[in-house]
Design a protein around this motif. Structure first.
Motif, PDB file in Angstrom:
ATOM      1  N   UNK A   1      -4.167  -9.739   4.782  1.00 38.63           N
ATOM      2  CA  UNK A   1      -3.986  -8.576   5.651  1.00 38.63           C
ATOM      3  C   UNK A   1      -3.431  -9.073   6.979  1.00 38.63           C
ATOM      4  N   UNK A   2      -2.323  -8.502   7.347  1.00 44.78           N
ATOM      5  CA  UNK A   2      -1.672  -8.948   8.616  1.00 44.78           C
ATOM      6  C   UNK A   2      -1.802  -7.862   9.641  1.00 44.78           C
ATOM      7  N   UNK A   3      -2.497  -8.240  10.762  1.00 43.67           N
ATOM      8  CA  UNK A   3      -2.684  -7.324  11.887  1.00 43.67           C
ATOM      9  C   UNK A   3      -1.718  -7.712  12.988  1.00 43.67           C
ATOM     10  N   UNK A   4      -1.717  -7.009  14.032  1.00 40.66           N
ATOM     11  CA  UNK A   4      -0.836  -7.271  15.169  1.00 40.66           C
ATOM     12  C   UNK A   4      -1.127  -8.587  15.827  1.00 40.66           C
ATOM     13  N   UNK A   5      -2.421  -8.955  15.736  1.00 39.91           N
ATOM     14  CA  UNK A   5      -2.814 -10.167  16.468  1.00 39.91           C
ATOM     15  C   UNK A   5      -3.258 -11.275  15.547  1.00 39.91           C
TER      16      UNK A   5
ATOM     17  N   UNK B   1      -1.541  -2.054   8.995  1.00 46.05           N
ATOM     18  CA  UNK B   1      -1.730  -3.412   8.486  1.00 46.05           C
ATOM     19  C   UNK B   1      -0.726  -3.634   7.368  1.00 46.05           C
ATOM     20  N   UNK B   2      -0.216  -4.850   7.249  1.00 45.16           N
ATOM     21  CA  UNK B   2       0.692  -5.212   6.173  1.00 45.16           C
ATOM     22  C   UNK B   2      -0.089  -6.039   5.178  1.00 45.16           C
ATOM     23  N   UNK B   3      -0.069  -5.571   3.930  1.00 48.38           N
ATOM     24  CA  UNK B   3      -0.821  -6.275   2.875  1.00 48.38           C
ATOM     25  C   UNK B   3       0.175  -7.092   2.062  1.00 48.38           C
ATOM     26  N   UNK B   4      -0.169  -8.373   1.880  1.00 46.32           N
ATOM     27  CA  UNK B   4       0.697  -9.283   1.147  1.00 46.32           C
ATOM     28  C   UNK B   4      -0.091  -9.963   0.039  1.00 46.32           C
ATOM     29  N   UNK B   5       0.508 -10.096  -1.115  1.00 43.86           N
ATOM     30  CA  UNK B   5      -0.121 -10.791  -2.229  1.00 43.86           C
ATOM     31  C   UNK B   5       0.826 -11.902  -2.655  1.00 43.86           C
ATOM     32  N   UNK B   6       0.296 -13.058  -2.521  1.00 38.88           N
ATOM     33  CA  UNK B   6       1.087 -14.247  -2.882  1.00 38.88           C
ATOM     34  C   UNK B   6       2.426 -14.245  -2.175  1.00 38.88           C
ATOM     35  N   UNK B   7       2.444 -13.853  -0.896  1.00 39.75           N
ATOM     36  CA  UNK B   7       3.632 -13.900  -0.061  1.00 39.75           C
ATOM     37  C   UNK B   7       4.516 -12.690  -0.165  1.00 39.75           C
TER      38      UNK B   7
ATOM     39  N   UNK C   1       5.168  -1.457  14.149  1.00 40.87           N
ATOM     40  CA  UNK C   1       4.245  -0.480  13.520  1.00 40.87           C
ATOM     41  C   UNK C   1       2.802  -0.958  13.597  1.00 40.87           C
ATOM     42  N   UNK C   2       2.658  -2.285  13.568  1.00 41.62           N
ATOM     43  CA  UNK C   2       1.306  -2.846  13.623  1.00 41.62           C
ATOM     44  C   UNK C   2       0.593  -2.521  14.923  1.00 41.62           C
TER      45      UNK C   2
END
Length: 395
Positions: free
Chosen positions: A383-387, A360-366, A354-355
């Protein structure tokens, strides 16, 4: 007064009538010794009865002979019961016998039957006790009188059948009051000294009284106790004595006893020659059969081309290996294709896929942030992007 002559026939008829009217002569019991015995083909018996001084002719018709319990013979002492009558044609008188028995037969025969029954009940006649005659005896013992034709017949027959056989004669009396004891002692002596391989107990024919020593209990028990096989050859073929029943074998005559005791070496040699010929033929056939089996065996392909079967098995093994390889390769390809399909399916369902479309995948404290309620102002997130990833702060 002039006497008128009569014919011979008339005279004989007159004498016959006179004799016929004499009651004493109608039923007479006469004893004497048989001579000139003749058994006519019609079944009638013709003989002369004599004593030391006189003789009388006798005839017994076939209708009366059926009741006889013995076979009459020359020299036999008998008692005859019958009628004295004149035979007109020959002008002779004779006894027409109705019954006949051996003289003294009554008491002797009764004693014979009683002893026979007693010994039979004790098992002296049992077949289990009979010993087997040796096949080739070296020494044949003979218990008989040292004079007479019996021993000569045994010697002649035995030596003719086997010239190397040794005949050991033990002279014994074969009739008389003390004969039984001496016969029994002789049997025991031959056993104690082990003087023979087989014994022949023999004597010629005679009346029941003459043969009586061989019907005595002491002789029967001596035969039964003998460790040496015994052949009984007592009297003629029609005579039976107690010794015949106890002995290991009965012979009809002394000559027959010699034939039973001594093997015929000429006959044995002929048998051996026949066996030799048969074994040669059998061996020849066996060799021929084995040769045919060998040739048949060697004609098989396994012997003509011994490596052919091995090569065929090698080819078959190569085919099996190749089939296994192809099976493994095909299995590998199938598994790889299946894995690609699974990976493709997983990749489709992967959140990372999906990325690539800008998400973007948002993570808080894992932990992934799934709602706005999960974060607050000034919270730091990733914030986790594809790259790659970047940190951010909620304002």
């Amino acid at each position: 007064m002039e006497i008128e002559p009569i014919s011979v026939t008339d005279l004989n008829k007159y004498i016959k009538d006179k004799v016929a009217k004499d009651e004493y002569l109608n039923n007479v019991l006469v004893k004497g010794e048989i001579s000139n015995f003749k058994h006519h083909y019609t079944g009638h018996l013709y003989f002369t009865l004599k004593d030391d001084n006189s003789l009388i002719k006798c005839i017994m018709f076939k209708s009366f002979t059926d009741n006889l319990k013995f076979t009459p013979k020359d020299g036999m002492k008998v008692m005859v019961f019958g009628t004295v009558s004149v035979f007109e044609r020959d002008g002779v008188y004779q006894i027409y016998c109705k019954a006949m028995q051996e003289e003294g037969m009554g008491s002797l025969y009764k004693a014979y039957e009683e002893l026979k029954k007693k010994l039979e009940l004790e098992g002296l006649f049992s077949m289990e006790h009979k010993k087997k005659l040796p096949f080739m005896p070296r020494v044949v013992g003979v218990l008989t009188s040292q004079t007479g034709s019996v021993i000569r017949d045994i010697i002649n027959v035995s030596t003719r059948r086997n010239p190397n056989v040794y005949i050991r004669l033990f002279p014994v009396p074969v009739q008389g009051e003390e004969a039984g004891e001496k016969i029994a002692d002789a049997i025991k002596f031959m056993n104690d000294k082990n003087l023979a391989d087989v014994l022949i107990l023999a004597r010629g024919g005679g009346s029941l009284e003459d043969l009586w020593p061989f019907n005595e209990e002491v002789v029967a028990r001596a035969i039964y106790a003998s460790n040496i096989p015994i052949i009984s050859a007592v009297g003629h073929e029609t005579d039976f004595s107690i010794s015949d029943f106890v002995a290991d074998l009965r012979a009809p005559t002394p000559s027959a006893a010699a034939e039973l005791a001594v093997a015929d070496t000429k006959e044995l040699a002929l048998k051996l020659e026949n066996y030799k010929t048969r074994y040669k033929l059998a061996l020849k056939k066996k060799v021929e059969l084995m040769r045919l089996q060998y040739e048949k065996c060697m004609a098989r392909r396994v012997f003509k081309e011994p490596l052919q079967e091995i090569n065929e098995k090698i080819i078959r093994l190569d085919m099996i290996v190749k089939n296994m390889q192809n099976s493994i390769i095909n299995r590998y390809k199938d598994s790889k294709n299946e894995m690609v399909k699974v990976i493709s399916k997983l990749d489709t369902l992967s959140p990372l896929k999906t990325l690539t479309r800008g998400y973007v995948i948002t993570q808080k404290e894992g932990s992934i942030v799934k709602s706005v309620n999960d974060i607050a102002k000034d919270d730091e997130v990733e914030l986790r992007f594809i790259d790659g990833t970047k940190n951010a702060k909620i304002i």
